[in-house]
Design a protein around this motif. Sequence first.
Motif, PDB file in Angstrom:
ATOM      1  N   SER A  41       6.120   0.078  -2.904  1.00  0.00           N
ATOM      2  CA  SER A  41       7.480  -0.246  -2.492  1.00  0.00           C
ATOM      3  C   SER A  41       7.512  -0.963  -1.139  1.00  0.00           C
ATOM      4  O   SER A  41       7.109  -0.402  -0.115  1.00  0.00           O
ATOM      5  CB  SER A  41       8.311   1.030  -2.402  1.00  0.00           C
ATOM      6  OG  SER A  41       9.547   0.770  -1.781  1.00  0.00           O
ATOM      7  N   ASN A  42       8.027  -2.180  -1.125  1.00  0.00           N
ATOM      8  CA  ASN A  42       8.217  -2.899   0.137  1.00  0.00           C
ATOM      9  C   ASN A  42       9.291  -2.238   0.995  1.00  0.00           C
ATOM     10  O   ASN A  42       9.220  -2.283   2.224  1.00  0.00           O
ATOM     11  CB  ASN A  42       8.583  -4.359  -0.123  1.00  0.00           C
ATOM     12  CG  ASN A  42       7.371  -5.210  -0.400  1.00  0.00           C
ATOM     13  OD1 ASN A  42       6.248  -4.832  -0.089  1.00  0.00           O
ATOM     14  ND2 ASN A  42       7.591  -6.368  -0.987  1.00  0.00           N
ATOM     15  N   VAL A  43      10.287  -1.656   0.366  1.00  0.00           N
ATOM     16  CA  VAL A  43      11.334  -0.949   1.114  1.00  0.00           C
ATOM     17  C   VAL A  43      10.708   0.200   1.892  1.00  0.00           C
ATOM     18  O   VAL A  43      10.951   0.368   3.092  1.00  0.00           O
ATOM     19  CB  VAL A  43      12.456  -0.452   0.171  1.00  0.00           C
ATOM     20  CG1 VAL A  43      13.439   0.433   0.911  1.00  0.00           C
ATOM     21  CG2 VAL A  43      13.165  -1.637  -0.485  1.00  0.00           C
ATOM     22  N   ASN A  89      10.419   0.731   5.926  1.00  0.00           N
ATOM     23  CA  ASN A  89      10.984   1.940   6.527  1.00  0.00           C
ATOM     24  C   ASN A  89       9.949   2.716   7.333  1.00  0.00           C
ATOM     25  O   ASN A  89      10.301   3.448   8.246  1.00  0.00           O
ATOM     26  CB  ASN A  89      11.602   2.839   5.460  1.00  0.00           C
ATOM     27  CG  ASN A  89      12.950   2.320   4.998  1.00  0.00           C
ATOM     28  OD1 ASN A  89      13.631   1.605   5.721  1.00  0.00           O
ATOM     29  ND2 ASN A  89      13.323   2.670   3.778  1.00  0.00           N
ATOM     30  N   SER A  90       8.675   2.560   7.008  1.00  0.00           N
ATOM     31  CA  SER A  90       7.632   3.277   7.744  1.00  0.00           C
ATOM     32  C   SER A  90       6.964   2.420   8.820  1.00  0.00           C
ATOM     33  O   SER A  90       6.071   2.892   9.521  1.00  0.00           O
ATOM     34  CB  SER A  90       6.582   3.819   6.774  1.00  0.00           C
ATOM     35  OG  SER A  90       5.870   2.756   6.183  1.00  0.00           O
ATOM     36  N   GLN A  92       5.986   0.958  12.140  1.00  0.00           N
ATOM     37  CA  GLN A  92       6.053   1.460  13.508  1.00  0.00           C
ATOM     38  C   GLN A  92       6.290   0.274  14.439  1.00  0.00           C
ATOM     39  O   GLN A  92       5.355  -0.381  14.899  1.00  0.00           O
ATOM     40  CB  GLN A  92       4.776   2.214  13.853  1.00  0.00           C
ATOM     41  CG  GLN A  92       4.604   3.459  13.009  1.00  0.00           C
ATOM     42  CD  GLN A  92       3.330   4.197  13.344  1.00  0.00           C
ATOM     43  OE1 GLN A  92       2.820   4.119  14.455  1.00  0.00           O
ATOM     44  NE2 GLN A  92       2.825   4.937  12.372  1.00  0.00           N
ATOM     45  N   ILE A  93       7.538   0.019  14.706  1.00  0.00           N
ATOM     46  CA  ILE A  93       7.927  -1.162  15.474  1.00  0.00           C
ATOM     47  C   ILE A  93       7.324  -1.135  16.882  1.00  0.00           C
ATOM     48  O   ILE A  93       6.898  -2.167  17.400  1.00  0.00           O
ATOM     49  CB  ILE A  93       9.463  -1.299  15.498  1.00  0.00           C
ATOM     50  CG1 ILE A  93       9.932  -1.612  14.069  1.00  0.00           C
ATOM     51  CG2 ILE A  93       9.914  -2.378  16.475  1.00  0.00           C
ATOM     52  CD1 ILE A  93      11.394  -1.751  13.873  1.00  0.00           C
ATOM     53  N   GLN A  94       7.238   0.029  17.473  1.00  0.00           N
ATOM     54  CA  GLN A  94       6.621   0.125  18.801  1.00  0.00           C
ATOM     55  C   GLN A  94       5.174  -0.360  18.755  1.00  0.00           C
ATOM     56  O   GLN A  94       4.711  -1.049  19.660  1.00  0.00           O
ATOM     57  CB  GLN A  94       6.694   1.563  19.331  1.00  0.00           C
ATOM     58  CG  GLN A  94       6.205   1.700  20.756  1.00  0.00           C
ATOM     59  CD  GLN A  94       7.042   0.903  21.745  1.00  0.00           C
ATOM     60  OE1 GLN A  94       8.256   0.760  21.589  1.00  0.00           O
ATOM     61  NE2 GLN A  94       6.400   0.345  22.751  1.00  0.00           N
ATOM     62  N   TYR A  95       4.464  -0.026  17.692  1.00  0.00           N
ATOM     63  CA  TYR A  95       3.075  -0.497  17.537  1.00  0.00           C
ATOM     64  C   TYR A  95       3.038  -2.023  17.465  1.00  0.00           C
ATOM     65  O   TYR A  95       2.194  -2.658  18.089  1.00  0.00           O
ATOM     66  CB  TYR A  95       2.441   0.104  16.272  1.00  0.00           C
ATOM     67  CG  TYR A  95       1.050  -0.392  16.021  1.00  0.00           C
ATOM     68  CD1 TYR A  95      -0.043   0.243  16.591  1.00  0.00           C
ATOM     69  CD2 TYR A  95       0.818  -1.517  15.219  1.00  0.00           C
ATOM     70  CE1 TYR A  95      -1.325  -0.225  16.379  1.00  0.00           C
ATOM     71  CE2 TYR A  95      -0.460  -1.991  15.008  1.00  0.00           C
ATOM     72  CZ  TYR A  95      -1.529  -1.342  15.587  1.00  0.00           C
ATOM     73  OH  TYR A  95      -2.803  -1.814  15.387  1.00  0.00           O
ATOM     74  N   ASP A 128       0.783  -1.240   0.000  1.00  0.00           N
ATOM     75  CA  ASP A 128       0.000   0.000   0.000  1.00  0.00           C
ATOM     76  C   ASP A 128       0.812   1.286   0.000  1.00  0.00           C
ATOM     77  O   ASP A 128       0.278   2.341   0.259  1.00  0.00           O
ATOM     78  CB  ASP A 128      -0.929   0.031   1.217  1.00  0.00           C
ATOM     79  CG  ASP A 128      -2.032  -1.003   1.133  1.00  0.00           C
ATOM     80  OD1 ASP A 128      -2.304  -1.507   0.040  1.00  0.00           O
ATOM     81  OD2 ASP A 128      -2.612  -1.299   2.179  1.00  0.00           O
ATOM     82  N   MET A 129       2.074   1.211  -0.245  1.00  0.00           N
ATOM     83  CA  MET A 129       2.908   2.416  -0.248  1.00  0.00           C
ATOM     84  C   MET A 129       2.933   3.032  -1.650  1.00  0.00           C
ATOM     85  O   MET A 129       2.626   2.370  -2.635  1.00  0.00           O
ATOM     86  CB  MET A 129       4.334   2.067   0.168  1.00  0.00           C
ATOM     87  CG  MET A 129       4.448   1.506   1.574  1.00  0.00           C
ATOM     88  SD  MET A 129       3.851   2.625   2.860  1.00  0.00           S
ATOM     89  CE  MET A 129       5.067   3.919   2.773  1.00  0.00           C
TER      90      MET A 129
END
Length: 169
Positions: free
Chosen positions: A47-49, A53-54, A56-59, A42-43
């Motif tokens: 782009s999977n990259v 990169n977007s 949200q690891i905390q989420y 959905d970028m």
Amino acid sequence: MNKGHEAMAYLTFIIDNYASLPSTMAFMHPHLSGFLSAWHTDMALHSNVDALNSLQIQYVHENGYANLRCNQNPGCIKKHWKNKFVTAEIWREIFNGISTDRGGKHDVPPYIAAACCAQFAVSRNRVLERPLSDYEHFRQWIFDTDLTDRYSGRAFEYLWHVIFGMRAV
């Protein structure tokens, strides 16, 4: 065995690395970018990259699981909730006999819905909520089912969120 589409690779990674999983895992198709091959990313420019990169690891750590696809079609719109890929029989085959089974009567939900395409992030803690034997059971189902590569993989597309503790819809 080359069966189950990405489900075989995802499950094999979890099984082979269960004792030393990274804190956050992103399971994605190998497409780099572009509409025709990566339409389910959905970028911008698909782009999977950029998707990673977007992220949200905390989420992911707070919730345990995050589908990487936000577009609700296909998979989440109400007309898709009764899908042909996860029948009551398939549900029982996949979930009966696992750690959360209650005497062979693992409840079959009336509806199952998730954004399509089996691309998600999951925390190590969420993966470890299930014993290794559950993941081995899921992979064995792929080996044993008479369903084709496409259909066995598609069943898992609509079940990853359930496997990782989310509601059926």
